[in-house]
Design an enzyme around this catalytic site. Structure first.
Site, PDB file in Angstrom:
ATOM      1  CG  HIS A   1      -2.304   0.578   0.792  1.00  0.00           C
ATOM      2  ND1 HIS A   1      -2.757   1.709   0.400  1.00  0.00           N
ATOM      3  CD2 HIS A   1      -3.310   0.224   0.807  1.00  0.00           C
ATOM      4  CE1 HIS A   1      -3.836   1.938   0.235  1.00  0.00           C
ATOM      5  NE2 HIS A   1      -4.792   1.177   0.676  1.00  0.00           N
TER       6      HIS A   1
ATOM      7  CG  ASP B   1      -3.760   5.044  -3.219  1.00  0.00           C
ATOM      8  OD1 ASP B   1      -2.929   4.504  -1.990  1.00  0.00           O
ATOM      9  OD2 ASP B   1      -3.783   5.828  -3.589  1.00  0.00           O
TER      10      ASP B   1
END
Length: 409
Positions: A382, A386
């Site tokens: 992450h 995203d």
């Protein structure tokens, strides 16, 4: 003169090898070509074979200790035979000086170590054995000339230490309830490397996993339709794994953010796809790499996957064949697993977990039809991307697999 057995060099990048386990002990008879020990580098573990027939005279490197390539790990010869001199190339700690003076000093090689105000006389071999075994030489009573500590003195001290530890462990076990007793296995070799890398992966990355189901009914039909042609023309068989790998490579080209690595607070985007394919072996998990996968056709990719997997299972992968991957695929479908959470192979930004295909009824308009479903699990970093771009990549993989003809164009 005895024969030296040295630490092999397992790849160009290897700086140190570790003796995982000794199959033979001092005094055992060994045949030429017989495996006497297992040694490992960061990713490879192999058996070391005896270069000659004879007796294992001395073990210079105990289990769990690392030494550079070329270092002597043991001696093979006849009982009572003189040890071969240590190869000068591995004596990295010896000071440089006049060659003639070095030769003259060798008979007087008894090394003296300060312990408080006294000096302890000890031979180099004995000192190395004591250090490896964690023995305080000041507590050893030397039986050599002038109180000099010999290797036999150290061996006796190590034996006493082992016996004492065994007694202590036995006392501890008897204090436990029978149900609490457990078999113990020292973590070493590939298992130790995997444990360290997986722990670091979870500690140093922001991992998130998303799941998706893919309808591979048409893909299975195409696989069956082309099976005979592929076998006759290429002497090969295309598997579900081959098609998945091809879909991943094509998707990575469409979504370069997934074909990246997070290194020193910088995201590195790679121009080429170096695909890692996780392979389970007896001693753990290895990841051979198919370099420049984007240049391979489906058949070429299939051959590379099968060749590297076979080399992995027989322990013939080189260090170079397990380095430089930019994305990894891990397939547990053959074990009946559906969805699972694969762990990133640092510094990569993504890894795709592949589950087992299962059949289920699905509505197609007003009609109920039996369809083949493939579960996929994508773990991504992450810090690099995203959820939306990661989902877009997974959606691309799904589209290629559900429209398999597009992978052949």
């Amino acid at each position: 003169m005895s024969v030296e057995v040295v630490m092999p060099k397992l790849g160009m990048a290897m700086k140190e090898g570790t003796v995982s386990i000794w199959n033979k002990q001092v005094g055992d008879q060994v045949g030429k070509g017989e495996p006497i020990a297992s040694v490992s580098s960061e990713k490879i573990e192999i058996d070391v074979e005896s270069p000659a027939e004879g007796t294992l005279l001395e073990i210079a490197v105990p289990e769990g200790e690392g030494v550079p390539p070329g270092a002597v790990i043991c001696y093979i010869g006849n009982p009572g035979e003189k040890m071969a001199p240590v190869n000068a190339s591995v004596q990295t700690q010896e000071p440089k000086g006049d060659a003639e003076s070095s030769v003259k000093e060798k008979p007087e090689m008894s090394k003296q170590v300060k312990t408080g105000g006294d000096r302890v006389k000890i031979s180099p071999v004995a000192r190395k054995m004591a250090e490896a075994g964690g023995i305080n030489i000041s507590e050893i009573q030397g039986t050599g000339p002038g109180g000099r500590i010999t290797k036999e003195d150290v061996q006796e001290s190590l034996k006493q230490s082992r016996e004492q530890k065994a007694e202590e462990k036995e006392r501890d076990k008897t204090a436990l309830e029978p149900a609490e007793q457990a078999k113990e296995m020292k973590v070493s070799g590939i298992r130790k490397v995997i444990a360290g890398r997986m722990h670091d992966s979870l500690q140093q990355t922001a991992q998130l996993t998303m799941n998706m189901k893919v309808d591979v009914t048409e893909l299975i039909a195409l696989q069956k339709q082309t099976a005979k042609t592929v076998q006759n023309r290429y002497e090969n068989k295309l598997t579900m794994t081959d098609f998945i790998a091809r879909a991943v490579v094509l998707s990575l080209q469409q979504h370069p953010q997934m074909n990246s690595a997070y290194i020193n607070e910088t995201i590195h985007f790679f121009q080429h796809v170096h695909l890692g394919m996780a392979v389970a072996v007896d001693k753990g998990l290895v990841v051979p790499v198919i370099r420049h996968s984007e240049k391979c056709s489906l058949v070429e990719l299939s051959r590379s996957i099968k060749t590297l997997a076979q080399k992995a299972r027989v322990g013939q992968l080189s260090n170079e064949e397990m380095q430089g991957s930019t994305f990894t695929i891990s397939n547990l479908g053959s074990y009946g697993v559906e969805h699972f959470t694969p762990i990133l192979n640092p510094p990569e930004s993504g890894i795709l977990g592949v589950g087992a295909v299962y059949e289920t009824p699905v509505f197609k308009g007003e009609e109920l039809d039996k369809r083949s479903i493939l579960p996929l699990s994508l773990t991504f970093d992450h810090r690099v991307l995203d959820g939306a771009p990661a989902a877009a990549f997974l959606q691309s993989v799904k589209q290629f697999l559900e429209e398999p003809v597009t992978m052949l164009l």
